[in-house]
Design an enzyme around this catalytic site. Structure first.
Site, short mmCIF file in Angstrom:
data_model
loop_
_atom_site.label_atom_id
_atom_site.label_comp_id
_atom_site.label_asym_id
_atom_site.label_seq_id
_atom_site.Cartn_x
_atom_site.Cartn_y
_atom_site.Cartn_z
N HIS A 36 -19.08 2.32 35.74
CA HIS A 36 -18.50 2.39 37.08
C HIS A 36 -17.10 1.78 37.14
CE1 HIS A 36 -22.83 2.87 38.57
NE2 HIS A 36 -22.21 4.01 38.81
N ASP A 58 -26.27 6.51 43.32
CA ASP A 58 -26.72 5.14 43.07
C ASP A 58 -25.85 4.11 43.76
OD1 ASP A 58 -24.45 4.45 41.18
OD2 ASP A 58 -25.43 5.99 39.99
N GLY A 70 -21.96 19.62 46.15
CA GLY A 70 -20.58 19.21 45.94
C GLY A 70 -19.62 20.37 45.75
N ASP A 126 -18.73 11.84 39.94
CA ASP A 126 -19.74 10.96 39.36
C ASP A 126 -21.04 11.73 39.27
OD1 ASP A 126 -21.21 8.85 38.47
OD2 ASP A 126 -20.95 7.60 40.26
#
Length: 408
Positions: A170, A194, A247, A269
């Site tokens: 990340h 997440d 998306g 991501d």
């Protein structure tokens, strides 16, 4: 021993007892050829722990051995391995092959969960019985504890993130581009359910809004409940706007809407274009068409960030995505970081028509980190920033030039 069942029995029984396994039954069956001569032996020992089977092939001067144990009340793996090694030594073969497979869990219920990096290579860790194991309308979601990684999330059998190593991925996904941008205000994250990428982006005080476009609301809800050490409350931060939508469709619409918002940063991501069990949920978000739509949705001076896969295990994917980015953006800066949970060096890239993270000097990174009071970083710093973009030769060469497999 290949022909004599009694000689074979004496060996097998003695070595099985010597290994500490418990025989509860046995059968040794000799075979005969058409002319009545001996033609090999099949034997089976029933064990309290499971079984052993041996088949001899004298015409090939070959033997197959199968030692199979369960680990329900105790871990018998060492006993099985020791017995197998002793029997191999007794037959004294000129050549042999062994395959050692972990069946089920150990005495504590932990199971070795492997993810195929390629058809030939796998990586994994032992997981406790799942805290969560559910099938959403989009994918299979699993969260489980592990000794090394803490809580781990897997989607469709692929490792996504863990409590103890999430910062490798990340921080490297977010901060190189966020620090390069002089003042990022609005960001779009596609995937990222997440909450780890959102948490890192919110460390930049100029961020006014993050649109988190996650197709699967169940991922967000389960992360909310079980992965607090990863998102640290970011999923409920007022600046994070949730959009439960595909998306690809969301970005296409954003690109077409001339009056709609434009983003300083877009972070992809995503799950891999094809996951360990063959799921291709995110595949459309790696296409040339999608990357060009992302470019259209960027504000002036904006940048796109995405992961490219492992340059060693997925060189064609890495090269293909780099080519597609090169076909869409003026500046494409690939970089790498080792991600422990993925078991591999992992590739990422920043793409933009205006900014290039390779041009940002160390003192600028230091100043922006200090001015923005970006804290609690475990990986990224002013020295790491340029080091991320120092690529080995084999990585530099992957997709460096437009080729014949650009595709769509």
């Amino acid at each position: 021993m290949l022909l004599d069942p009694e000689q074979l029995r004496q060996l097998v029984v003695a070595q099985t007892i010597g290994a500490g396994l418990t025989i509860v039954g046995e059968k040794f069956h000799p075979f005969q050829a058409a002319d009545g001569s001996a033609a090999g032996v099949t034997c089976a020992l029933l064990l309290a722990e499971s079984h052993l089977a041996i088949h001899t092939w004298p015409e090939r001067r070959a033997v197959t051995l199968d030692v199979y144990v369960c680990n329900y009340t105790e871990d018998n793996s060492a006993k099985a391995s020791g017995l197998l090694d002793t029997l191999i030594a007794a037959f004294a073969p000129a050549q042999w092959q062994t395959h050692r497979l972990q069946r089920g869990g150990d005495a504590s219920g932990h199971t070795l969960a492997l993810e195929q990096l390629t058809p030939h290579t796998a990586y994994g860790t032992r997981l406790a019985p799942p805290l969560v194991q559910t099938q959403s309308p989009f994918q299979r979601i699993e969260i489980a504890d592990s000794a090394e990684f803490g809580k781990v999330m897997r989607l469709d059998g692929a490792y996504m993130t863990s409590e103890r190593d999430e910062f490798f991925y990340h921080e490297c996904l977010v901060h190189p581009a966020a620090i390069t941008h002089p003042q990022p205000r609005r960001a779009l994250i596609v995937g990222g359910g997440d909450g780890g990428s959102s948490e890192e982006l919110l460390k930049h005080p100029s961020i006014e809004e993050i649109t988190l476009c996650e197709i699967d609301p169940e991922v967000i809800e389960l992360a909310r409940r079980h992965l607090q050490k990863i998102h640290r409350g970011a999923l409920d931060e007022p600046r994070v706007r949730h959009v439960a939508q595909d998306g690809f469709a969301f970005v296409q619409q954003a690109a077409r809407d001339a009056a709609g918002p434009r983003y300083d940063l877009i972070l992809l991501d995503l799950t891999d274009p094809q996951t360990a069990d063959g799921s291709a949920l995110a595949a459309d978000c790696y296409t040339l068409e999608f990357l060009q739509a992302c470019k259209a949705a960027l504000a002036p001076g904006g940048a796109l960030v995405m992961h490219l896969g492992s340059p060693f295990h997925h060189p064609q994917r890495f090269g293909l995505l780099r080519q597609r980015l090169n076909a869409s953006f003026r500046h494409v800066a690939p970089y790498t970081a080792y991600v422990p949970l993925y078991g591999a060096l992992w590739g990422m890239a920043v793409a933009s028509d205006s900014i290039d993270p390779r041009d940002v000097e160390r003192n600028t990174v230091t100043a922006r980190l200090q001015d923005r009071a970006v804290g609690e970083l475990q990986y990224y710093n002013a020295d790491v920033h340029p080091a991320l973009f120092a690529l080995p030769n084999f990585v530099q060469n992957l997709g460096a030039h437009l080729g014949t497999y650009l595709g769509t």
